[in-house]
Design an enzyme around this catalytic site. Structure first.
Site, PDB file in Angstrom:
ATOM      1  CE1 TYR A  69      -5.705   0.676   0.354  1.00 10.00           C
ATOM      2  CE2 TYR A  69      -4.121   0.221  -1.142  1.00 10.00           C
ATOM      3  CZ  TYR A  69      -4.894  -0.548  -0.242  1.00 10.00           C
ATOM      4  OH  TYR A  69      -4.169  -1.073   1.090  1.00 10.00           O
ATOM      5  CB  THR A  89       0.155  -3.536   5.882  1.00  9.70           C
ATOM      6  OG1 THR A  89      -1.249  -3.923   5.682  1.00  9.70           O
ATOM      7  CG2 THR A  89       1.153  -2.161   5.958  1.00  9.70           C
ATOM      8  CG  ASP A  90      -2.510  -7.745   3.565  1.00 10.13           C
ATOM      9  OD1 ASP A  90      -3.119  -8.158   2.139  1.00 10.13           O
ATOM     10  OD2 ASP A  90      -2.981  -6.694   4.349  1.00 10.13           O
ATOM     11  CB  THR A 136      -0.997   0.010   1.005  1.00 14.65           C
ATOM     12  OG1 THR A 136      -1.851  -0.952   0.843  1.00 14.65           O
ATOM     13  CG2 THR A 136      -2.415   0.992   1.057  1.00 14.65           C
ATOM     14  CD  GLU A 138      -5.732 -27.993  26.826  1.00 11.38           C
ATOM     15  OE1 GLU A 138      -6.481 -27.529  28.103  1.00 11.38           O
ATOM     16  OE2 GLU A 138      -6.415 -29.423  26.646  1.00 11.38           O
ATOM     17  CE  LYS A 188      -2.807  -5.207   8.371  1.00  8.94           C
ATOM     18  NZ  LYS A 188      -3.089  -5.312   6.283  1.00  8.94           N
TER      19      LYS A 188
HETATM   20  N1  DAS Z   1      -2.864  -5.968   0.045  1.00 13.72           N
HETATM   21  C1  DAS Z   1      -2.035  -5.173   1.300  1.00 13.72           C
HETATM   22  C2  DAS Z   1      -0.261  -5.712   1.030  1.00 13.72           C
HETATM   23  O1  DAS Z   1       0.484  -5.472   0.087  1.00 13.72           O
HETATM   24  C3  DAS Z   1      -1.442  -3.029   1.209  1.00 13.72           C
HETATM   25  C4  DAS Z   1      -0.845  -2.743   2.259  1.00 13.72           C
HETATM   26  O2  DAS Z   1      -1.975  -3.058   3.336  1.00 13.72           O
HETATM   27  O3  DAS Z   1       0.045  -2.681   1.610  1.00 13.72           O
HETATM   28  O4  DAS Z   1       0.411  -6.313   1.920  1.00 13.72           O
END
Ligand code: DAS
Length: 355
Positions: free
Chosen positions: A52, A118-119, A38, A312, A191
């Protein structure tokens, strides 16, 4: 008269050049490795913060958008690849890790910033934390809003990442993740929200510190092995062992587990309910997989807390490993690397208690 005027102009230019050189020499050399996400994304309008397209803008444009970078570091940029990070894979990781280690071995590189989606930032960060062979800072940064959005967070996040990567405070701390003025450790960061700016947290154990007024502040550091203390080395590897994750839930069945094993998985991470509990429907398949030499690690879908060995499940009897506090996606990374060293489950359990 003219000669004197010319001489004084040349002198001024010389002093200017000397001042610029001195400033450049006093600043750290930081290389930005761009991978997409992103932070490099674009939207149709300035209010497009979902829907986007990630991974559209190149590293030079990212750098040009933040002229303030020049005040905190001598910056160079490289586009290692350009992807939305949900598409991250082992091949990209190996390529990135090898490039990071090559650059960090150079005396003219003081730190590295990686711009990333970020994923899967938390996974790339932990992978690099385990294979980077340097104490120099490696800082991974992303953004929750695309570059075209009102109040895009990418520019300030990139500025913070570059000053952190060039700081002496970040030396020896392992791979760091910074967004939203917060500094997280690679091992525990995760995250926690699908879309808000403060999504990256280290629940319960907490941030390592903050960035405030262009300065990093650390209040704790990771106690587990990382970077130069790590035994893992990817320099000679061009692939990693297949390790898959099975998610636990009420009314679970062994279909996915059996498919992973049939497809040749060398390790299975079982993200169990609670303290890594196993549903009776899958236990026989796990035992069967273990008999075939597949290493089984009991993690938890809960996300926080220690998965107790012999809690467990009778891990000693079943010859299973427990993931300590690593969530399933991080346990997968550590098991993949552990399997490049050993298939001995006692050794692997020790690794999960050291890293
Ligand atoms: N789809 C997400 C990624 O590329 C966009 C982001 O949040 O960076 O990880």
């Amino acid at each position: 008269m003219l000669a004197r005027k010319l001489f004084s102009q040349i002198l001024i230019l010389f002093c200017l050049a000397a001042a610029i050189t001195a400033q450049a020499q006093s600043l750290p050399n930081v290389t930005i490795l761009a991978t997409g996400g992103t932070i490099a994304g674009t939207g149709a309008t300035s209010t497009t913060t979902v829907g986007y397209t990630a991974a559209k803008i190149g590293v030079e444009a990212l750098i040009d958008a933040v002229p303030e970078l020049k005040k905190v570091a001598n910056v160079k940029g490289e586009q290692v690849f350009q992807i939305a990070s949900e598409n991250m894979n082992n091949e990209y990781w190996l390529k990135l890790a090898k490039r990071v280690n090559t650059l960090l071995s150079q005396s003219d590189v003081d730190g590295i910033v990686i711009t990333h989606g970020t994923d899967t930032i938390e996974e790339t960060a932990y992978f690099l934390d385990l294979v980077v062979k340097s104490r120099k800072p490696v800082v991974i940064v992303g953004a929750m809003r695309p570059s075209t959005a009102i109040s895009a967070d990418g520019p300030i996040n990139l500025y913070n990442a570059v000053l952190l990567a060039g700081s002496k405070e970040a030396v020896g701390k392992g791979v760091l993740v910074t967004l939203n003025d917060q500094i997280n450790a690679a091992r525990e960061v995760t995250k926690t929200n699908t879309s808000t700016l403060d999504t990256f947290k280290t629940p319960e154990l907490g941030y390592l510190g903050y960035i405030q007024g262009s300065k990093p502040f650390f209040y704790r550091q990771s106690t587990r092995k990382h970077t130069v203390e790590s035994q893992f080395d990817v320099s000679g590897l061009d692939q990693l062992p297949q390790v898959d994750i099975v998610y636990g839930y009420a009314n679970m069945n062994p279909i996915a587990l059996n498919a992973f094993v049939a497809a040749g998985a060398k390790g299975i991470i079982h993200a169990g309910v609670g303290d890594g509990s196993l549903n009776n429907t899958v236990l026989p398949s796990l035992v069967e997989a273990r008999k075939k030499g597949v290493v089984i690690v009991r993690s938890s879908r809960v996300g926080q807390g220690i998965v107790a060995r012999n809690g467990e499940a009778d891990d000693d009897k079943l010859d299973f490993v427990v993931s300590d506090t690593l969530n399933a996606q991080k346990a997968r990374i550590l098991l993949m690397l552990a399997l490049t060293k050993t298939t001995d489950t006692k050794e692997i359990q020790k690794i999960f208690w050291e890293y």
